[in-house]
Scaffold this motif. Sequence first.
Motif, PDB file in Angstrom:
ATOM      1  N   ASN A  41      -6.787   2.264  -5.101  1.00 19.54           N
ATOM      2  CA  ASN A  41      -6.030   1.305  -5.919  1.00 19.54           C
ATOM      3  C   ASN A  41      -4.872   0.693  -5.147  1.00 19.54           C
ATOM      4  O   ASN A  41      -4.553  -0.486  -5.327  1.00 19.54           O
ATOM      5  CB  ASN A  41      -5.518   1.976  -7.191  1.00 19.54           C
ATOM      6  CG  ASN A  41      -6.633   2.276  -8.167  1.00 19.54           C
ATOM      7  OD1 ASN A  41      -7.691   1.650  -8.134  1.00 19.54           O
ATOM      8  ND2 ASN A  41      -6.413   3.257  -9.043  1.00 19.54           N
ATOM      9  N   ALA A  42      -4.237   1.505  -4.298  1.00 13.85           N
ATOM     10  CA  ALA A  42      -3.137   0.990  -3.480  1.00 13.85           C
ATOM     11  C   ALA A  42      -3.639  -0.072  -2.508  1.00 13.85           C
ATOM     12  O   ALA A  42      -2.986  -1.100  -2.293  1.00 13.85           O
ATOM     13  CB  ALA A  42      -2.466   2.138  -2.723  1.00 13.85           C
ATOM     14  N   SER A  95      -4.284  -3.202  -4.429  1.00 12.22           N
ATOM     15  CA  SER A  95      -3.005  -3.850  -4.765  1.00 12.22           C
ATOM     16  C   SER A  95      -2.459  -4.617  -3.567  1.00 12.22           C
ATOM     17  O   SER A  95      -1.921  -5.725  -3.711  1.00 12.22           O
ATOM     18  CB  SER A  95      -1.987  -2.817  -5.220  1.00 12.22           C
ATOM     19  OG  SER A  95      -2.389  -2.227  -6.426  1.00 12.22           O
ATOM     20  N   THR A 154      -6.030   6.874  -6.121  1.00 14.06           N
ATOM     21  CA  THR A 154      -4.711   6.267  -5.877  1.00 14.06           C
ATOM     22  C   THR A 154      -4.728   5.463  -4.586  1.00 14.06           C
ATOM     23  O   THR A 154      -4.204   4.347  -4.534  1.00 14.06           O
ATOM     24  CB  THR A 154      -3.622   7.359  -5.807  1.00 14.06           C
ATOM     25  OG1 THR A 154      -3.576   8.032  -7.062  1.00 14.06           O
ATOM     26  CG2 THR A 154      -2.263   6.777  -5.483  1.00 14.06           C
ATOM     27  N   TYR A 206       0.835  -1.202   0.000  1.00 13.27           N
ATOM     28  CA  TYR A 206       0.000   0.000   0.000  1.00 13.27           C
ATOM     29  C   TYR A 206       0.877   1.262   0.000  1.00 13.27           C
ATOM     30  O   TYR A 206       0.696   2.162  -0.808  1.00 13.27           O
ATOM     31  CB  TYR A 206      -0.925  -0.006   1.224  1.00 13.27           C
ATOM     32  CG  TYR A 206      -1.673   1.281   1.433  1.00 13.27           C
ATOM     33  CD1 TYR A 206      -2.820   1.563   0.702  1.00 13.27           C
ATOM     34  CD2 TYR A 206      -1.222   2.239   2.343  1.00 13.27           C
ATOM     35  CE1 TYR A 206      -3.503   2.751   0.881  1.00 13.27           C
ATOM     36  CE2 TYR A 206      -1.899   3.427   2.521  1.00 13.27           C
ATOM     37  CZ  TYR A 206      -3.035   3.682   1.791  1.00 13.27           C
ATOM     38  OH  TYR A 206      -3.706   4.864   1.960  1.00 13.27           O
ATOM     39  N   ASN A 252       4.083   1.673  -0.802  1.00  7.45           N
ATOM     40  CA  ASN A 252       4.860   1.831  -2.035  1.00  7.45           C
ATOM     41  C   ASN A 252       3.983   2.281  -3.203  1.00  7.45           C
ATOM     42  O   ASN A 252       4.391   3.110  -4.013  1.00  7.45           O
ATOM     43  CB  ASN A 252       5.577   0.525  -2.392  1.00  7.45           C
ATOM     44  CG  ASN A 252       6.711   0.226  -1.433  1.00  7.45           C
ATOM     45  OD1 ASN A 252       7.218   1.116  -0.743  1.00  7.45           O
ATOM     46  ND2 ASN A 252       7.081  -1.039  -1.360  1.00  7.45           N
ATOM     47  N   HIS A 253       2.763   1.746  -3.291  1.00  9.93           N
ATOM     48  CA  HIS A 253       1.865   2.109  -4.390  1.00  9.93           C
ATOM     49  C   HIS A 253       1.432   3.573  -4.283  1.00  9.93           C
ATOM     50  O   HIS A 253       1.394   4.283  -5.293  1.00  9.93           O
ATOM     51  CB  HIS A 253       0.644   1.186  -4.391  1.00  9.93           C
ATOM     52  CG  HIS A 253      -0.244   1.366  -5.581  1.00  9.93           C
ATOM     53  ND1 HIS A 253      -0.022   0.690  -6.756  1.00  9.93           N
ATOM     54  CD2 HIS A 253      -1.328   2.147  -5.793  1.00  9.93           C
ATOM     55  CE1 HIS A 253      -0.945   1.042  -7.634  1.00  9.93           C
ATOM     56  NE2 HIS A 253      -1.757   1.930  -7.069  1.00  9.93           N
TER      57      HIS A 253
END
Length: 171
Positions: free
Chosen positions: A78-79, A82, A75, A30, A32-33
Amino acid sequence: MPATRAGQTAYELGLAFGAAATGSVMAAVYRNHVQAASPTGAPADVVREAAGNLGGGLAIAERLPGELGEAMAATVRNAFASGLHAVAIISGGPAAALLVLVLLLLRRVAPTGTRETPAAQEVPADGALADELAREVIEGTEHMETQAPRRRRPSATPTPSNRPAPSTPPL
């Protein structure tokens, strides 16, 4: 320590370590994304705060103006997705390997509950076994008829059998 207690302790330890490990992986993915995919024009301190956790990231995105806030919220979401995908892949690998191991080991175990009937216990073709079972059933029911029937206590709650009949008004 009894074996059941040791098994329970091992289960709880495994659960705690598993949750910690998958939580750490999800948080790292999370973070890093969010840092890598943050929208252009977002201040570095805002991106750093949003990378802390999902709730904080969404709260920060709400305070940002217009399209920048919407892009930051996307963002952050999406994180999070991911991170979930990474944890699912990491958890699914060992689970699949364990499934294969169990299937390989169970091939060698004989099924339970199945017995071959020895030749001495085979059912006779003339129906003698059926006659014997019928005699036992008849004798058992005769024995039941000689016993005194049990009396039931009246129920405190009305049932169809002890409910008073409804009275009909005269015409």
